[in-house]
Design an enzyme around this catalytic site. Structure first.
Site, PDB file in Angstrom:
ATOM      1  N   GLU A 177      -4.164   7.827   7.730  1.00 18.60           N
ATOM      2  CA  GLU A 177      -4.062   6.374   7.777  1.00 18.60           C
ATOM      3  C   GLU A 177      -2.610   5.977   7.909  1.00 18.60           C
ATOM      4  OE1 GLU A 177      -6.080   2.758   5.417  1.00 18.60           O
ATOM      5  OE2 GLU A 177      -4.672   3.875   4.196  1.00 18.60           O
ATOM      6  N   ASP A 186       0.827  -1.205   0.000  1.00 16.72           N
ATOM      7  CA  ASP A 186       0.000   0.000   0.000  1.00 16.72           C
ATOM      8  C   ASP A 186       0.866   1.261   0.000  1.00 16.72           C
ATOM      9  OD1 ASP A 186      -2.436   1.298  -0.038  1.00 16.72           O
ATOM     10  OD2 ASP A 186      -2.927   0.910   2.056  1.00 16.72           O
ATOM     11  N   HIS A 187       0.238   2.403   0.206  1.00 16.54           N
ATOM     12  CA  HIS A 187       0.863   3.730   0.108  1.00 16.54           C
ATOM     13  C   HIS A 187       2.353   3.774   0.455  1.00 16.54           C
ATOM     14  CE1 HIS A 187      -2.946   6.058  -0.299  1.00 16.54           C
ATOM     15  NE2 HIS A 187      -3.429   5.000   0.314  1.00 16.54           N
ATOM     16  N   ASN A 203      -9.719  -0.212  -1.766  1.00 13.86           N
ATOM     17  CA  ASN A 203      -9.030  -0.450  -0.504  1.00 13.86           C
ATOM     18  C   ASN A 203     -10.007  -0.436   0.670  1.00 13.86           C
ATOM     19  OD1 ASN A 203      -6.786  -0.310  -2.107  1.00 13.86           O
ATOM     20  ND2 ASN A 203      -5.786   1.335  -0.984  1.00 13.86           N
ATOM     21  N   HIS A 214      -9.494   8.781   3.900  1.00 13.40           N
ATOM     22  CA  HIS A 214      -9.242   7.615   4.738  1.00 13.40           C
ATOM     23  C   HIS A 214     -10.012   7.738   6.051  1.00 13.40           C
ATOM     24  CE1 HIS A 214      -5.212   7.040   2.504  1.00 13.40           C
ATOM     25  NE2 HIS A 214      -6.025   6.065   2.157  1.00 13.40           N
ATOM     26  N   HIS A 217      -9.583   4.522  -3.302  1.00 14.55           N
ATOM     27  CA  HIS A 217      -8.969   4.604  -1.977  1.00 14.55           C
ATOM     28  C   HIS A 217      -9.970   5.175  -0.981  1.00 14.55           C
ATOM     29  CE1 HIS A 217      -4.383   4.404  -2.942  1.00 14.55           C
ATOM     30  NE2 HIS A 217      -5.075   3.434  -3.503  1.00 14.55           N
TER      31      HIS A 217
END
Length: 360
Positions: free
Chosen positions: A183, A110-111, A288, A227, A266
């Site tokens: 997040e 992820d990110h 996600n 998020h 997202h």
């Protein structure tokens, strides 16, 4: 002979051309695949079990913090060594068990912001080493989140990595525009609202540049995504913008392909079913989910504790008698399993909302 998705891609971890087939099948059949952030074998098992029960594919993904947790919080992580180790270990674990669940599985990271590139480099090195032996990367895909940088730098760095990833058939997910909220240590709670909406020209610039290298890329375009979970009305999503992006790219390409871009959603936790349906209808093939599954995992444990409270205060002694043992209640295999079951239920819900359930 299997029908449905399993007639197109095999059970187990999919990479390269099988990822192409998976995403094209999802786009054609109007569904998206949930990508579940996992931090342990327990959370991985819950996600895999949900997908098996729902007869659907799944994406297991590791964040930088999740990878470090997987390796152990007692390890030092100054140079991302624990994040690399944990993410790689998690990927190997998924590879060992995925096929037994009888479903197609992608492994994703992820990110990864610019400051976390050493983590990305470490995972990519593991991919290249795995490729030399097995002819495919360890991970199916990785995400670079350079949305805080200029568009030009974002594209430049992504292209540099794409040139390294293309020869080993590893997909790159990139982000353009910013996902708000907070997040895993990435805090975008105070960003300008205009940054939460990607422009169609940006999508075309990325598509044009990346396709000179490979078609194995996805774009996380911002359409107001945030998020976390917030009160209704506090987040204004505009997934219909994805449709406008598709039209713009299609016009530039002069193609009959209705949805040429693979989009990623997202900040999916807490989104309305109608918003999810609109995004999927415009070519979103991955969403996600993290906040909602975190809550579900905790909620399963909390409910178990509340129902067995009198049996969880001491090793011996409970409402049935002062000499009665409580081991069968405090054994981790009991209460961790309750957490898994609750998370499994939430992942099944996501699979259903994304029209992914029954795809096999």
């Amino acid at each position: 002979m299997p029908s449905g998705l399993l007639s197109v891609v095999p059970a187990g971890v999919v990479t390269g051309d099988n990822v192409r087939k998976l995403f094209n099948y999802a786009r054609e059949h109007q569904f998206a695949i949930p990508a579940v952030n996992c931090t342990s074998t327990s959370t991985i098992n819950a996600a895999l079990e949900a997908a098996r029960d729902a007869k659907a594919p799944i994406i297991i993904q590791f964040s930088q913090g999740g990878g470090a947790f997987y390796a152990g919080k007692g390890l030092e992580n100054k140079n991302q060594e624990a994040s690399i180790l944990g993410s790689v270990a998690g990927a190997h674990y998924v590879r060992l068990v995925a096929k037994s669940y009888g479903i197609p599985v992608m492994i994703h990271s992820d990110h990864c912001a610019k400051k976390l590139l050493p983590w990305f480099d470490g995972m990519l090195k593991a991919d290249e080493e795995y490729f030399k032996i097995h002819g495919e990367p360890l991970f199916s895909s990785h995400m670079l989140d350079l949305s805080e940088e200029s568009k030009e730098e974002n594209i430049e760095i992504c292209k540099k990595y794409l040139k390294r990833m293309a020869p080993i058939d590893c997909l790159l997910e990139m982000e353009i525009g910013i996902t708000g909220g907070e997040e895993d240590g990435v805090n975008n709670e105070d960003v300008d609202n205009n940054s939460l909406y990607t422009q169609p020209e940006d999508i075309w610039d990325i598509y044009r540049e990346f396709t000179t290298i490979t078609d194995l890329f996805t774009i996380a375009a911002a359409f107001g995504n945030v998020h976390g979970v917030y009160k209704p009305g506090n987040v204004r999503l505009h997934p219909e913008l994805l449709g406008k992006h598709q039209v713009f790219v299609r016009e530039q390409l002069k193609t009959d392909a209705e949805k040429p871009v693979w989009f990623v959603f997202h900040g999916g936790s807490g989104s309305a079913a109608s918003e999810i349906k609109t995004a999927v209808g415009h070519g979103c093939i991955k969403m996600n989910i993290d906040t909602d599954t975190q809550w579900a995992y905790w909620d399963g444990l909390r409910n178990f504790y509340e129902s067995k409270k009198g049996y969880l205060q001491t090793q011996i002694g409970n409402p049935d008698g002062d000499d009665k043992p409580n081991k069968k209640n405090y054994d981790p295999r009991v209460w961790v399993r309750k957490a898994e079951e609750s998370m499994r239920t939430r992942v099944v819900q996501a699979l259903q909302e994304l029209n992914c359930a029954g795809a096999l």
